[in-house]
Design a protein around this motif. Structure first.
Motif, PDB file in Angstrom:
ATOM      1  N   GLY A   1       1.713  -1.662  -8.992  1.00 44.55           N
ATOM      2  CA  GLY A   1       1.958  -3.253  -9.092  1.00 44.55           C
ATOM      3  C   GLY A   1       2.697  -3.566 -10.439  1.00 44.55           C
ATOM      4  O   GLY A   1       2.356  -4.582 -10.861  1.00 44.55           O
TER       5      GLY A   1
ATOM      6  N   LYS B   1       0.007  -3.676 -12.944  1.00 52.16           N
ATOM      7  CA  LYS B   1      -0.890  -4.654 -12.930  1.00 52.16           C
ATOM      8  C   LYS B   1      -2.234  -4.196 -12.609  1.00 52.16           C
ATOM      9  O   LYS B   1      -3.357  -4.703 -13.008  1.00 52.16           O
ATOM     10  N   TYR B   2      -2.325  -2.758 -12.165  1.00 52.06           N
ATOM     11  CA  TYR B   2      -3.645  -2.129 -11.843  1.00 52.06           C
ATOM     12  C   TYR B   2      -3.695  -0.681 -12.373  1.00 52.06           C
ATOM     13  O   TYR B   2      -2.405  -0.111 -12.358  1.00 52.06           O
TER      14      TYR B   2
ATOM     15  N   ARG C   1      -7.921  -3.734 -13.136  1.00 55.15           N
ATOM     16  CA  ARG C   1      -6.931  -4.551 -13.695  1.00 55.15           C
ATOM     17  C   ARG C   1      -6.463  -4.423 -14.988  1.00 55.15           C
ATOM     18  O   ARG C   1      -7.296  -3.765 -15.773  1.00 55.15           O
TER      19      ARG C   1
ATOM     20  N   ASP D   1      -6.083  -8.055  -3.208  1.00 58.86           N
ATOM     21  CA  ASP D   1      -4.745  -8.305  -3.368  1.00 58.86           C
ATOM     22  C   ASP D   1      -3.946  -7.202  -2.460  1.00 58.86           C
ATOM     23  O   ASP D   1      -4.545  -6.501  -2.042  1.00 58.86           O
TER      24      ASP D   1
ATOM     25  N   LEU E   1      -0.166  -5.298  -2.366  1.00 52.18           N
ATOM     26  CA  LEU E   1       1.055  -5.038  -2.982  1.00 52.18           C
ATOM     27  C   LEU E   1       1.951  -4.633  -1.880  1.00 52.18           C
ATOM     28  O   LEU E   1       1.707  -3.215  -1.323  1.00 52.18           O
TER      29      LEU E   1
ATOM     30  N   GLU F   1       5.026  -3.500  -2.486  1.00 50.36           N
ATOM     31  CA  GLU F   1       5.754  -2.517  -2.885  1.00 50.36           C
ATOM     32  C   GLU F   1       4.946  -2.191  -4.260  1.00 50.36           C
ATOM     33  O   GLU F   1       4.460  -2.936  -5.206  1.00 50.36           O
ATOM     34  N   CYS F   2       4.197  -0.890  -4.247  1.00 52.76           N
ATOM     35  CA  CYS F   2       3.495  -0.286  -5.367  1.00 52.76           C
ATOM     36  C   CYS F   2       4.196  -0.257  -6.812  1.00 52.76           C
ATOM     37  O   CYS F   2       3.624  -0.358  -7.767  1.00 52.76           O
ATOM     38  N   SER F   3       5.376   0.367  -6.547  1.00 49.12           N
ATOM     39  CA  SER F   3       6.217   0.535  -7.727  1.00 49.12           C
ATOM     40  C   SER F   3       5.584   1.584  -8.531  1.00 49.12           C
ATOM     41  O   SER F   3       4.705   2.214  -8.291  1.00 49.12           O
TER      42      SER F   3
ATOM     43  N   THR G   1       2.792   1.203  -0.146  1.00 50.94           N
ATOM     44  CA  THR G   1       2.080  -0.150  -0.081  1.00 50.94           C
ATOM     45  C   THR G   1       0.670  -0.004  -0.303  1.00 50.94           C
ATOM     46  O   THR G   1       0.123   1.060  -0.337  1.00 50.94           O
TER      47      THR G   1
END
Length: 420
Positions: free
Chosen positions: A129, A132-133, A154, A200, A202, A204-206, A213
């Motif tokens: 994310g 983000k995580y 997080r 949440d 996502l 797209e994990c990126s 995902t």
């Protein structure tokens, strides 16, 4: 068509989920197969009952970094805690003790308040994310084999913050998008709150998981099946604990059915204990259970996308043996059979089909005209009667979830706000 792989059926386990995409067994990290290694407990504390509470690694059956509570330590082990050597519980289990729970580093607690101030498990450098995580430890596989299950935090300024969460990561966007929608539907319904929280989604994990995902979920302490079998106990719950746990399982199914869904994968593995479950030596400790894994839940009257042999009813097994079950029409009665087997597991401490291969389970169910579940090992007379009703070979005669919650097993001993 749901693929039928006979050679996989022959494996000696009933913990497979069979899908249209693939039949994959649950996988574990390389360390988890070291059956003779002594598990290590990290960030541990000692309860007033002399139990060890912490995060386990290198356990033969529990995923790394799952939180556990052991049975009470022996007197000799209690004297050796300061040296953090191998300790032994009164039930005979052995554990190595890593570092005890300590205050967090200042860098991890800067600008945090209240419940955010906690000790964090070591992050592994992987992110999702767009950072983000932050992921922790190593993953396990979902029962379908299609997803990786990670623990995560997080991120705040690159540091972990808040409670430990779960990240379910997969390349199967359709399956996770369906599961995300199912969580919203179930937890937002009339009987919401019986499943873990969806945090949440996502698309797209990126970062380290391109083209994948993820769903971010709240984390339980241990799945119910592992909890019942922990410390080599393999015994069921009794009295109030038995009733409360069965009621919690039934509420999970109630929230699914009132959302017009069929779970298709209700089993003790997909129920998690919240808050550690307490000490089973205390008759009044209570147990809180919530549901997980709605990936295969489908609307009523539609066809299944996958299934677990140990949770499917005889009518599905018959069609599976004929044509793979692709055209089977789902109704709530499917889950009612599964609920009966969950009750059996809670009452006896063991799954009804434990030790059987998938092919044996499916053939037993599918080739029998009137399959009858043997409930002799269930001690509670009222629950024994309820399980017989739920596991009726005729799906038309199985009770609804509302009827279950009004059964004498619950109402004459006190269920929820009713007590007679």
């Amino acid at each position: 068509m749901i693929v039928f792989l006979y050679f996989l059926f022959a494996l000696p386990t009933a913990s497979f989920t069979f899908t249209k995409q693939a039949f994959l067994p649950q996988q574990h990290s390389a360390r988890s197969v070291l059956l003779h290694a002594v598990p290590t407990i990290l960030d541990w504390t000692i309860t007033k009952e002399n139990e060890v509470n912490g995060y386990v690694v290198d356990h033969p059956s529990i995923p790394d970094y799952d939180k556990i509570t052991t049975s009470s330590l022996s007197s000799a082990s209690m004297r050796g805690l300061k040296e953090r050597k191998v300790v032994k519980t009164n039930s005979g289990s052995k554990y190595k003790l890593g570092n005890p729970l300590t205050a967090p580093e200042p860098s991890a607690t800067a600008n945090m308040k209240g419940s955010d101030i906690s000790t964090f498990l070591p992050i592994n450098g992987k992110k999702i994310g767009l950072g983000k995580y932050l992921l922790v430890g190593s993953p396990k596989r979902s029962t379908s084999g299609k997803s990786q299950i990670w623990s995560c935090y997080r991120s705040k300024n690159g540091e972990p913050t808040g409670e430990l969460l779960i990240a379910k990561i997969s390349r199967n966007f359709e399956a996770l998008e369906r599961e995300d929608g199912n969580y919203k539907r179930v937890n937002g319904g009339l009987f919401g709150g019986s499943f873990i929280n969806r945090i949440d989604f996502l698309e797209e994990c990126s970062n380290d998981f391109a083209d994948q995902t993820a769903i971010i979920l709240s984390k339980g302490d241990k799945d119910l099946k592992a909890y019942l079998a922990s410390n080599n106990g393999n015994y069921g719950l009794k009295g109030k604990n038995l009733r409360d746990c069965c009621a919690a399982a039934a509420r999970c199914l109630q929230s699914v059915h009132y959302s017009n869904l069929v779970w298709t994968d209700m089993k003790a593995d997909n129920l998690v204990v919240i808050g550690g479950g307490g000490s089973r030596s205390d008759k009044n400790y209570g147990i809180k259970v919530k549901g997980i894994d709605l990936e295969s839940a489908m609307p009523k009257r539609e066809n299944p996308v996958d299934y677990s042999p140990e949770a499917c009813p005889p009518e599905f097994a018959k069609e599976f043996l004929i044509d793979g079950g692709e055209n089977f029409v789902l109704n709530s009665s499917y889950d009612m059979w599964s609920l009966g087997l969950v009750f059996y597991n809670i009452a006896t401490g063991k799954g009804y089909f434990d030790g059987m291969s998938a092919v044996v389970i499916t053939k037993q169910l599918g080739n029998s005209e009137n399959y009858e579940v043997d409930v002799d090992k269930v001690e509670d007379v009222k629950l024994k009667s309820l399980i017989r009703d739920l596991c009726n070979s005729d799906p038309r005669k199985r009770p609804s979830i509302t009827s279950v919650l009004l059964h004498p097993f619950f109402t004459t001993t006190g269920f929820g706000s009713w007590s007679f």
